[in-house]
Design a protein around this motif. Sequence first.
Motif, mmCIF file in Angstrom:
data_model
loop_
_atom_site.group_PDB
_atom_site.id
_atom_site.type_symbol
_atom_site.label_atom_id
_atom_site.label_comp_id
_atom_site.label_asym_id
_atom_site.label_seq_id
_atom_site.Cartn_x
_atom_site.Cartn_y
_atom_site.Cartn_z
ATOM 1 N N ASP A 2 123.491 153.599 -30.085
ATOM 2 C CA ASP A 2 125.286 153.114 -29.704
ATOM 3 C C ASP A 2 126.433 153.361 -30.493
ATOM 4 O OD1 ASP A 2 124.805 150.588 -30.269
ATOM 5 O OD2 ASP A 2 123.561 151.047 -29.194
ATOM 6 N N HIS A 28 133.799 142.838 -26.313
ATOM 7 C CA HIS A 28 133.471 143.818 -27.864
ATOM 8 C C HIS A 28 135.141 144.216 -28.426
ATOM 9 C CE1 HIS A 28 132.398 146.525 -30.517
ATOM 10 N NE2 HIS A 28 130.697 146.418 -30.405
ATOM 11 N N VAL A 69 130.369 142.740 -23.431
ATOM 12 C CA VAL A 69 130.854 145.048 -23.757
ATOM 13 C C VAL A 69 132.234 144.100 -23.191
ATOM 14 C CG1 VAL A 69 130.628 146.994 -22.578
ATOM 15 C CG2 VAL A 69 128.880 145.655 -22.817
ATOM 16 N N MET A 94 129.472 152.378 -25.660
ATOM 17 C CA MET A 94 129.057 151.037 -25.947
ATOM 18 C C MET A 94 127.687 150.311 -25.756
ATOM 19 S SD MET A 94 132.885 149.782 -26.056
ATOM 20 C CE MET A 94 132.367 147.897 -26.678
ATOM 21 N N ASP A 137 128.057 150.006 -31.690
ATOM 22 C CA ASP A 137 127.429 148.103 -32.302
ATOM 23 C C ASP A 137 126.616 149.854 -33.378
ATOM 24 O OD1 ASP A 137 129.084 146.394 -31.250
ATOM 25 O OD2 ASP A 137 127.812 146.763 -29.810
#
Lengths: 118, 408
Positions: free
Chosen positions: A89, B115, B112, B166, A91
């Motif tokens: 992902d 973010h 999320v 994400m 991150d």
Amino acid sequence: MNYTILIYEGAGDFAARTDPQKQQAYWASWPPYLKALRDAGVFVSGAGLQPPESATTVKLRDGQRLVQDGPYADTKEQLGGLVVIDVPDLDTALDWAARCPRSPERVVEVRPNMLPVT
Amino acid sequence: MDAHRTIERAARDSYGRLLAFLAARSRDVAAAEDALADAFRAALETWPRTGVPEKPEAWLLTAARRRAIDAGRHARVHAEAVPTLLAVADEAQDLASADMMFPDERLKLMFVCAHPAIDAAARTPLMLQTVLGLDAARIASAFLVQPAAMGQRLTRAKAKIRDAGMAFELPQPKDLPPRLHAVLEAIYAAYGSGWDDVAGADPRRKGLALEAIDLGRLLLQLMPGEPEVQGLLALMLHCEARRDGRRTPAGDYVPLSEQDAARWSRAMIVEAEQLLMAAEKGGRIGRFQLEAAIQSAHAQRAVTGHTDWEAIALLYEGLVRLAPTIGALVGRAAAVAEARGAATGWELLNAIPADATRSYQPYWALAAHLLKRMQRLPEAEEAYNRAIGLCEDPGMREFLMRRAGQVP
């Protein structure tokens, strides 16, 4: 999921590659990063690029090939290299981008790769 | 409560949880929204005839699953998203039909949305839309932007979440604080949106206020020692404690200073005070703690019988330094007017840039009140007209018209 880490460098970074005072530190910084990427099993591919002075830009206009000396974008930071990684992902990709060797002028951009065109 | 309201309430209760569940697994917020939208439409058509099913989530997910299949057939969603959505819907249905707690992924979705890779201006609106089910037009009006622009911003943010891959995970503890601000903002905005409905006419909005409190509690479980989370929850509970006091039994609007403190919820006030005390021990003051402290000062009237306006004015002074929002600036002027006279309050109110106040209703309501107290009656009348014109709430409009002497 594949992500590309685009490493933009400033004039100082490019100069450091050949500066007798700085080149040792410059070149010493990359292998540990690349090794870490490989050890983690996330490295897909990558390339370091010669400095922007070596670039040649090609445009096609009205079927004519237009060749020009120099990079396409006239910006302070120029693409210095890229690494493609495979991680789950964004991150995790950002974590790897953050581990890229640092310098005051270096900026790192992360982009998700498109799925392979079949 | 009639059938339609019961259904709306049941639907609204599940929306955020279902969307978070689907999105957390498919990582595609827009596709999850599409799948759910049809399911809710079908529920509103079917449930009035059949009654609310025993497991509304399972029912809605079955309908959403059908929609995902259709969407895949018509290539309306990204082809990759369809198998994931189907698998997710199956998993969810199993969960919902078994006697298990349906997992609550709302905080994951919120973090999320918060973010740093998401456009900062889209973070809070995105949470309001996805977790709390507010529509883009309503969010746009709360953020003072054009609905079309807000719609685009939200669409872009959702595409980014999907395309950038994400993860729907709670951030590492070190990453929580920088994202917390947007999450707190969204919860507070949701609460405010539910709170604005003075008349209590819209059960969806009351539901929104309670859902915001619920999210505040969830967030506190995740970050138990965080003073701003405690502050926000204390703030919402103080406001919620007064819900019944905001109207007379006949349904007329009552301003805070004239409310009967006996109608406030003692239990909520006690809980709010405990949270605020715990927050103070954290030794880090912040916007929401200050806002809660202001409401706490108002709540003291239930005990002391009077309001310490000077203390409230000082708290607003601190708030304006931390977060000079239009609401804080108008609140400070109101408190200063009570503590030190209408003219002093008016000076502060008058110093707020006109751009910010043009369509901000509370500004005009306060301006009218202060001008009237200063006997500047023609100006007061003009301000009353603007305040009345900007009113969304019938109860508030009626109240202002009485104050303006336009109705008896």
